[in-house]
Design an enzyme around this catalytic site. Structure first.
Site, PDB file in Angstrom:
ATOM      1  N   CYS A 172      34.736  26.113  10.905  1.00  0.00           N
ATOM      2  CA  CYS A 172      33.106  26.334  11.817  1.00  0.00           C
ATOM      3  C   CYS A 172      33.689  27.832  13.112  1.00  0.00           C
ATOM      4  O   CYS A 172      34.798  28.068  13.559  1.00  0.00           O
ATOM      5  CB  CYS A 172      32.613  25.249  12.346  1.00  0.00           C
ATOM      6  SG  CYS A 172      33.582  24.590  14.213  1.00  0.00           S
TER       7      CYS A 172
ATOM      8  N   GLU B 143      40.809  21.690  13.449  1.00  0.00           N
ATOM      9  CA  GLU B 143      41.245  22.690  13.661  1.00  0.00           C
ATOM     10  C   GLU B 143      41.771  22.895  15.061  1.00  0.00           C
ATOM     11  O   GLU B 143      42.450  22.282  15.293  1.00  0.00           O
ATOM     12  CB  GLU B 143      40.401  24.331  13.437  1.00  0.00           C
ATOM     13  CG  GLU B 143      40.156  24.403  12.011  1.00  0.00           C
ATOM     14  CD  GLU B 143      39.125  23.487  11.811  1.00  0.00           C
ATOM     15  OE1 GLU B 143      38.845  22.290  12.053  1.00  0.00           O
ATOM     16  OE2 GLU B 143      37.821  24.813  10.664  1.00  0.00           O
TER      17      GLU B 143
ATOM     18  N   CYS C 252      36.714  18.862  16.129  1.00  0.00           N
ATOM     19  CA  CYS C 252      37.502  19.423  14.478  1.00  0.00           C
ATOM     20  C   CYS C 252      38.462  19.074  14.265  1.00  0.00           C
ATOM     21  O   CYS C 252      39.481  19.246  15.702  1.00  0.00           O
ATOM     22  CB  CYS C 252      37.161  20.865  14.583  1.00  0.00           C
ATOM     23  SG  CYS C 252      34.581  21.443  14.278  1.00  0.00           S
TER      24      CYS C 252
ATOM     25  N   ASN D   2      39.863  15.805  12.008  1.00  0.00           N
ATOM     26  CA  ASN D   2      38.772  15.522  13.163  1.00  0.00           C
ATOM     27  C   ASN D   2      38.008  14.066  13.507  1.00  0.00           C
ATOM     28  O   ASN D   2      38.421  13.204  12.581  1.00  0.00           O
ATOM     29  CB  ASN D   2      37.290  16.471  12.012  1.00  0.00           C
ATOM     30  CG  ASN D   2      37.737  15.823  10.747  1.00  0.00           C
ATOM     31  OD1 ASN D   2      38.331  15.820  10.074  1.00  0.00           O
ATOM     32  ND2 ASN D   2      35.871  15.666  10.455  1.00  0.00           N
TER      33      ASN D   2
ATOM     34  N   GLU E  78      34.938  12.134  14.807  1.00  0.00           N
ATOM     35  CA  GLU E  78      33.528  11.976  14.630  1.00  0.00           C
ATOM     36  C   GLU E  78      33.519  10.764  16.270  1.00  0.00           C
ATOM     37  O   GLU E  78      33.911   9.729  16.527  1.00  0.00           O
ATOM     38  CB  GLU E  78      33.321  12.059  13.977  1.00  0.00           C
ATOM     39  CG  GLU E  78      33.255  13.150  12.753  1.00  0.00           C
ATOM     40  CD  GLU E  78      32.572  12.621  11.629  1.00  0.00           C
ATOM     41  OE1 GLU E  78      32.440  11.677  11.185  1.00  0.00           O
ATOM     42  OE2 GLU E  78      32.812  13.615  11.283  1.00  0.00           O
TER      43      GLU E  78
ATOM     44  N   CYS F  44      35.300  26.947  16.148  1.00  0.00           N
ATOM     45  CA  CYS F  44      37.000  26.699  15.699  1.00  0.00           C
ATOM     46  C   CYS F  44      37.910  27.894  15.696  1.00  0.00           C
ATOM     47  O   CYS F  44      38.496  28.535  16.113  1.00  0.00           O
ATOM     48  CB  CYS F  44      37.732  25.893  14.965  1.00  0.00           C
ATOM     49  SG  CYS F  44      37.209  24.344  14.882  1.00  0.00           S
TER      50      CYS F  44
HETATM   51  N1  THU Z   1      34.675  19.875  10.895  1.00  0.00           N
HETATM   52  C1  THU Z   1      35.816  20.406  11.018  1.00  0.00           C
HETATM   53  O1  THU Z   1      36.972  19.394  11.356  1.00  0.00           O
HETATM   54  N2  THU Z   1      36.416  21.682  11.307  1.00  0.00           N
HETATM   55  C2  THU Z   1      35.832  22.182  10.670  1.00  0.00           C
HETATM   56  O2  THU Z   1      36.347  23.861  10.933  1.00  0.00           O
HETATM   57  C3  THU Z   1      34.634  22.269  10.290  1.00  0.00           C
HETATM   58  C4  THU Z   1      33.421  20.661  10.125  1.00  0.00           C
HETATM   59  C5  THU Z   1      34.480  18.511  10.346  1.00  0.00           C
HETATM   60  C6  THU Z   1      33.952  18.101  11.803  1.00  0.00           C
HETATM   61  C7  THU Z   1      32.721  16.426  11.659  1.00  0.00           C
HETATM   62  O3  THU Z   1      33.661  15.455  12.167  1.00  0.00           O
HETATM   63  C8  THU Z   1      32.780  17.045  10.205  1.00  0.00           C
HETATM   64  O4  THU Z   1      33.562  17.934  10.020  1.00  0.00           O
HETATM   65  C9  THU Z   1      31.471  17.680   9.510  1.00  0.00           C
HETATM   66  O5  THU Z   1      30.858  18.406  10.694  1.00  0.00           O
END
Ligand code: THU
Length: 132
Positions: A88, A55, A53, A42, A44, A91
């Site tokens: 999430c 995935e 994310c 991920n 940000e 994804c």
């Molecule tokens: N995140 C993911 O990388 N994958 C997911 O399926 C859920 C959330 C990340 C996004 C963000 O950087 C952090 O987790 C908190 O939401």
């Protein structure tokens, strides 16, 4: 390559997550039938909604390098969660569109818990674009 090895690749990918805001690192690894592994983590942004994310980063990265649906044989995702990490909704939609339905999806954590799913269990009746 077995599921433990693919999860180990996702754990390696997780180390490259860029998470200065949430500090919640996620890693993903995608295996193709020729044995190649594509990694994602991920990323940000200070403009939080721009965050990508692990995935989607992984799947888009693989596709950007020429991988297509029929090449993909397994997918793994890992987070430092109590139980196996839960992808999430966004994804899940992308996994459903970019991976074939029979591809095993391994959801894992750092403690060694691994659950195996098929995408239809994670997002039943998803929007598949067939009505477009
Ligand atoms: N995140 C993911 O990388 N994958 C997911 O399926 C859920 C959330 C990340 C996004 C963000 O950087 C952090 O987790 C908190 O939401």
């Amino acid at each position: 390559m077995d599921k433990n090895e693919l999860v180990a690749e996702a754990i390696k990918a997780r180390e490259n997550a860029f998470t200065p805001y949430s500090h919640f690192k996620v890693g993903a690894a995608l295996l193709t039938k020729d044995g190649k592994i594509y990694h994602g983590s991920n990323m940000e942004s200070a403009s939080y909604g721009l965050t990508l994310c692990a995935e989607r980063n992984c799947i888009f990265g693989a596709y950007a390098r020429g991988v297509r649906k029929d090449d993909i044989v397994a997918f793994a995702v890992v987070g430092d969660t109590d139980g196996p990490v839960s992808p999430c909704g966004a994804c899940r939609q992308i996994i459903a569109e970019y991976l074939n339905r029979d591809v095993p999806i391994y959801l894992a954590n750092l403690k060694g818990d691994i659950s195996e799913y098929k995408i239809e269990e994670l997002i039943p009746y998803f929007f598949d674009g067939s009505e477009l």
